[in-house]
Design a protein around this motif. Structure first.
Motif, short mmCIF file in Angstrom:
data_model
loop_
_atom_site.label_atom_id
_atom_site.label_comp_id
_atom_site.label_asym_id
_atom_site.label_seq_id
_atom_site.Cartn_x
_atom_site.Cartn_y
_atom_site.Cartn_z
N UNK A 141 0.85 -1.20 0.00
CA UNK A 141 0.00 0.00 0.00
C UNK A 141 0.88 1.25 0.00
N UNK A 142 0.69 2.08 -1.01
CA UNK A 142 1.53 3.28 -1.11
C UNK A 142 0.68 4.55 -1.05
N UNK A 143 1.06 5.45 -0.17
CA UNK A 143 0.36 6.75 -0.06
C UNK A 143 1.33 7.84 -0.49
N UNK A 144 0.85 8.70 -1.36
CA UNK A 144 1.65 9.86 -1.79
C UNK A 144 0.92 11.13 -1.36
N UNK A 145 1.63 11.98 -0.62
CA UNK A 145 1.06 13.26 -0.18
C UNK A 145 1.82 14.38 -0.86
N UNK A 146 1.08 15.39 -1.32
CA UNK A 146 1.67 16.49 -2.08
C UNK A 146 1.43 17.80 -1.35
N UNK A 147 2.49 18.52 -1.04
CA UNK A 147 2.36 19.81 -0.35
C UNK A 147 2.42 20.96 -1.35
N UNK A 165 2.30 9.42 -8.51
CA UNK A 165 0.86 9.60 -8.29
C UNK A 165 0.07 8.57 -9.09
N UNK A 166 0.56 8.25 -10.27
CA UNK A 166 -0.08 7.26 -11.14
C UNK A 166 -0.11 5.89 -10.45
N UNK A 167 0.99 5.57 -9.77
CA UNK A 167 1.14 4.24 -9.16
C UNK A 167 0.55 4.16 -7.75
N UNK A 168 0.38 5.31 -7.10
CA UNK A 168 -0.01 5.30 -5.68
C UNK A 168 -1.41 4.70 -5.48
N UNK A 169 -1.60 4.06 -4.33
CA UNK A 169 -2.93 3.56 -3.97
C UNK A 169 -3.76 4.66 -3.33
N UNK A 170 -3.05 5.60 -2.72
CA UNK A 170 -3.73 6.70 -2.02
C UNK A 170 -3.02 8.00 -2.38
N UNK A 171 -3.81 9.00 -2.71
CA UNK A 171 -3.25 10.29 -3.11
C UNK A 171 -3.87 11.40 -2.27
N UNK A 172 -3.02 12.20 -1.63
CA UNK A 172 -3.51 13.28 -0.76
C UNK A 172 -2.89 14.60 -1.22
N UNK A 173 -3.73 15.55 -1.56
CA UNK A 173 -3.24 16.86 -2.01
C UNK A 173 -3.53 17.89 -0.93
N UNK A 174 -2.53 18.68 -0.56
CA UNK A 174 -2.72 19.73 0.44
C UNK A 174 -2.30 21.07 -0.11
#
Ligand code: FMN
Length: 219
Positions: A1-7, A77-86
């Protein structure tokens, strides 16, 4: 499980970043791989309207063709299971860093079609985090509720589902007396930061845990 967060805040350790760090920490607690990317570190542009991502049979169909420093982030982001944009609100919309990122992320998957779905490769759990000076009840007056609703709708159209975490009335300066501003009550801001914002950090941690939990991924 991969989560990517973007600031999308240029400040790498203030409100938006701290909330995203908690999302990442929460995801890690739940056993996921989680990473925070600060857009401020990268040199990139918004969408340049080349339409390579829409060219039938083209080598970059469905993917942004631009080869700048956003390229590896779009791949993640394409591969992530979870994407969080802040993002902070800047003049009632997302920061330019976030807006340019969103143009590149969204347009590659967007189809001008009434019948075909988005070209997004897979379902992802997603979340949007917004920080701002105004109080939550003031958001409609500045059109901020519409911006949030639009971003949420696009995230749900492409990835589904999308949670929203709002952090309003944030502490903007370390010492209000050193800056030319008379609109805010510095004491009230600090008080809110010491109480409400601390709870929002906990909410962000729980959000990270929740987003990577398996039940979120039964679509
Ligand atoms: C250029 C700029 C424009 C801003 N415009 C708004 C705005 O329109 N509405 C608002 O509520 N806050 C606005 N703010 C305040 C930020 O949204 C708020 O302080 C936010 O929490 C900052 O996020 P950060 O601490 O992660 O950098 C603005 C701040 C800056 C620097």
């Amino acid at each position: 499980m991969r989560l990517l967060a973007i600031n999308g805040s240029p400040r790498k350790n203030w409100n938006t970043a701290q909330l995203l760090e908690q999302v990442v920490a929460g995801a890690k607690t739940a056993g996921a791989d989680a990473e925070l990317v600060h857009l401020r570190d990268l040199k990139y542009t918004g969408c340049v309207s080349c339409f390579s991502c829409k060219k039938i049979g083209g080598p970059s169909y469905g993917r942004c063709v631009l080869q700048d420093e956003l390229r590896p982030v779009l791949d993640k982001a394409h591969e992530a299971d979870v994407l969080v944009l802040g993002s902070p609100f800047y003049f009632s919309t997302e920061s330019a860093f976030m807006r340019a990122f969103e143009e590149r992320l969204w347009f590659q998957y967007h189809l001008y079609s009434n019948i075909k779905p988005s070209m997004s490769p897979r379902k992802k759990a997603t979340a949007l985090i917004y920080t701002m000076n105004v109080r939550q009840e003031e958001m409609p007056a500045y059109g901020k509720d519409r911006i949030v609703a639009t971003a949420k709708r696009l995230m749900e159209h492409m990835f589904a589902p999308c949670e929203v975490l709002l952090s309003c009335d944030t502490l903007q300066f370390d010492d209000y007396s050193r800056y030319d501003t008379d609109r805010w009550d510095a004491k009230a801001k600090q008080e809110r930061h010491n109480t409400v914002f601390q709870q929002e950090l906990k909410d962000a941690h729980a959000l990270g845990q929740r987003l990577v939990s398996q039940e979120n991924h039964i679509f």
